[in-house]
Write a protein that holds these residues in place. Structure first.
Motif, PDB file in Angstrom:
ATOM      1  N   ALA A   1     -44.543  26.669 -69.853  1.00 42.65           N
ATOM      2  CA  ALA A   1     -45.883  26.230 -69.457  1.00 42.65           C
ATOM      3  C   ALA A   1     -45.696  25.012 -68.564  1.00 42.65           C
ATOM      4  N   MET A   2     -45.662  25.276 -67.258  1.00 45.50           N
ATOM      5  CA  MET A   2     -45.499  24.166 -66.313  1.00 45.50           C
ATOM      6  C   MET A   2     -46.865  23.793 -65.763  1.00 45.50           C
ATOM      7  N   ASP A   3     -47.013  22.576 -65.338  1.00 43.18           N
ATOM      8  CA  ASP A   3     -48.268  22.006 -64.793  1.00 43.18           C
ATOM      9  C   ASP A   3     -49.302  21.719 -65.869  1.00 43.18           C
ATOM     10  N   THR A   4     -49.059  22.123 -67.106  1.00 43.43           N
ATOM     11  CA  THR A   4     -50.113  22.063 -68.118  1.00 43.43           C
ATOM     12  C   THR A   4     -49.524  21.796 -69.497  1.00 43.43           C
TER      13      THR A   4
ATOM     14  N   THR B   1     -49.633  28.462 -60.845  1.00 46.84           N
ATOM     15  CA  THR B   1     -49.204  29.737 -60.270  1.00 46.84           C
ATOM     16  C   THR B   1     -49.343  30.907 -61.257  1.00 46.84           C
ATOM     17  N   ASP B   2     -49.116  30.652 -62.538  1.00 47.99           N
ATOM     18  CA  ASP B   2     -49.089  31.758 -63.514  1.00 47.99           C
ATOM     19  C   ASP B   2     -50.274  31.720 -64.474  1.00 47.99           C
ATOM     20  N   TRP B   3     -51.422  31.251 -63.997  1.00 41.76           N
ATOM     21  CA  TRP B   3     -52.553  31.065 -64.903  1.00 41.76           C
ATOM     22  C   TRP B   3     -53.073  32.391 -65.473  1.00 41.76           C
TER      23      TRP B   3
ATOM     24  N   SER C   1     -51.278  26.569 -65.627  1.00 43.19           N
ATOM     25  CA  SER C   1     -50.219  26.673 -64.640  1.00 43.19           C
ATOM     26  C   SER C   1     -50.881  26.947 -63.292  1.00 43.19           C
TER      27      SER C   1
ATOM     28  N   GLN D   1     -51.272  33.282 -68.533  1.00 42.51           N
ATOM     29  CA  GLN D   1     -51.600  32.352 -69.623  1.00 42.51           C
ATOM     30  C   GLN D   1     -52.934  32.695 -70.276  1.00 42.51           C
TER      31      GLN D   1
ATOM     32  N   ARG E   1     -42.100  21.066 -63.475  1.00 39.86           N
ATOM     33  CA  ARG E   1     -41.374  21.985 -62.584  1.00 39.86           C
ATOM     34  C   ARG E   1     -39.993  21.423 -62.244  1.00 39.86           C
TER      35      ARG E   1
ATOM     36  N   CYS F   1     -43.530  23.512 -72.847  1.00 46.35           N
ATOM     37  CA  CYS F   1     -44.171  22.732 -71.776  1.00 46.35           C
ATOM     38  C   CYS F   1     -43.165  21.787 -71.118  1.00 46.35           C
TER      39      CYS F   1
ATOM     40  N   TRP G   1     -45.335  28.517 -76.116  1.00 44.85           N
ATOM     41  CA  TRP G   1     -45.296  27.786 -74.852  1.00 44.85           C
ATOM     42  C   TRP G   1     -44.259  26.661 -74.946  1.00 44.85           C
TER      43      TRP G   1
END
Ligand code: F3S
Length: 394
Positions: free
Chosen positions: A342-345, A85-87, A83, A90, A319, A316, A314
């Protein structure tokens, strides 16, 4: 290979170094595949985004192009390794995050939309029937060719990016109608009720036809989610970039009847499901491969209502679809349960094996295929079973 004056100019470097490099890649590709000319594309989907796959060499290549390169058509991006922003939540290491963010920064400078999803067609990159596009994500390629009727080959990361920087791709393969004809007839002799059934069938057929074009007979209906699962599975066990379903997909009539016939039976369905299951209790559960649709989020929200997850779970999605889910009121129940968007990933491109997980439960045949390649054990379960595993108290 014939180039028009504008393309000659790009090749001569008159539009800058990155455009020249991109045109060199496309001309080389065109020569290999015998393309007579280039064709303009209306959209690009770039794969090869996770630092896990790109490494430093890939990052250097992107940085060189980003000096003077710019996307000429709508260009969206596949999922990254975390993510954006929220890595931290994670469990991603700071070292990996630094490199991944540098990759994203290079794409941003190149004018690529940082969409980070493998379902661009659910998030604003929606080509029309007959349009030429250059997409790299294999599941989206199969979906775009088959369900939408757009025309794309299965691009690699560099060739998709080259198409973006020039607005063109060599005219060969699935851009030509004569190559979009069915090569195998799949006689479906079992009712398919769930997306997981379509995924298992896709996995079986992909292995059988390799990079052929299967035409399915005997399927009465198929939802968007089922077609999405089928696309991903066909493209993972095989190299399928296009399929047809009689009476359902727009080009199902292309091809002759004198093609190899392959039956798909209830025994094949059961055996493929069993083949995608390893032993072991899952310590990581993930759904959304390919990234979830709004309808899937609605189902997940309903299943999780009033429950708490007891293992890493997760969900997925892009966004854009998450935003739609917020508006529709589905996200609250998912987040309240402790499940993570789990966004972006996704579970495959994020380095979850390095985070200590060993057995992953998922409803995606594609995810099972690639997670095994990453050294993990897998359980192929239905969406409902995945939620049950994630909320189990033992
Ligand atoms: Fe998408 Fe990751 Fe699956 S990129 S198709 S969720 S492997």
């Amino acid at each position: 290979m014939h180039l028009n004056r504008e393309e000659e100019r790009m090749l001569a470097g008159e539009d800058g170094h990155a455009t020249q490099k991109a045109m060199q890649i496309l001309v080389a590709l065109g020569k290999i595949y015998g393309a007579a000319q280039m064709v303009k594309v209306t959209s690009v989907q770039v794969s090869g985004v996770s630092y896990k796959n790109l490494g430093d060499a890939g990052l250097d290549f992107l940085n060189q192009l980003a000096v003077d390169g710019k996307a000429r058509v709508k260009t969206t991006l596949n999922p990254a390794g975390m993510s954006l922003t929220d890595w931290r939540s994670q469990g991603i290491s700071a070292g990996f995050a630094e490199k991944q963010l540098a990759v994203i920064d290079a794409y941003r400078r190149l004018g690529v939309e940082i969409s980070c999803t493998c379902t661009p067609y659910l998030a604003g990159n929606e080509p029309g029937f007959g349009q030429h596009i250059a997409w790299g994500e294999s599941s989206a390629v199969a979906y775009a060719n088959s369900v939408i009727g757009a025309r794309t080959n299965r691009e690699g990361g560099p060739s998709a990016l080259a198409a973006s920087l020039t607005g063109r791709t060599p005219l060969y393969g699935l851009h030509l109608e004569e190559n979009r004809r069915a090569t195998h007839s799949i006689e479906v002799g079992v009712p398919l009720w769930y997306p997981e059934d379509f995924a298992a069938m896709g996995y079986f057929v992909g292995e059988a036809v390799k990079d052929g074009i299967p035409r399915f007979k005997g399927i009465r209906r198929a939802s968007l989610e089922e077609l999405k699962s089928l696309s991903a599975a066909l493209a993972s066990s095989g190299g399928v970039a296009m399929f047809q379903i009689e009476g359902i997909t727009p080009e199902w009539g292309l091809g002759t009847d004198k093609i190899e016939s392959i039956p798909f039976t209830s025994k094949d369905l059961a055996e493929t499901g069993a083949k995608l299951n390893d032993s072991g209790e899952p310590d990581f559960i993930s759904v959304g491969c390919p990234h979830c649709s709004l309808s899937e989020l609605a189902t997940i929200a309903k299943l999780l209502e009033g429950r708490k997850v007891t293992r890493e779970f997760w969900v997925c999605c892009s966004r854009e679809v998450k935003r739609q889910s917020d508006d529709a009121g589905y996200s609250g129940a998912i987040e309240a349960s402790g499940a993570k968007f789990a966004m972006d990933t996704c579970m495959v491109v994020a380095p979850i094996e390095e985070m200590g997980y060993r057995v992953v439960a998922t409803n995606s045949a594609k995810a099972c295929h690639y997670l095994r390649n990453n050294g993990l054990r897998v359980r192929f379960l239905s969406l409902e079973e995945c939620v049950q595993k994630a909320t189990r108290h033992s």
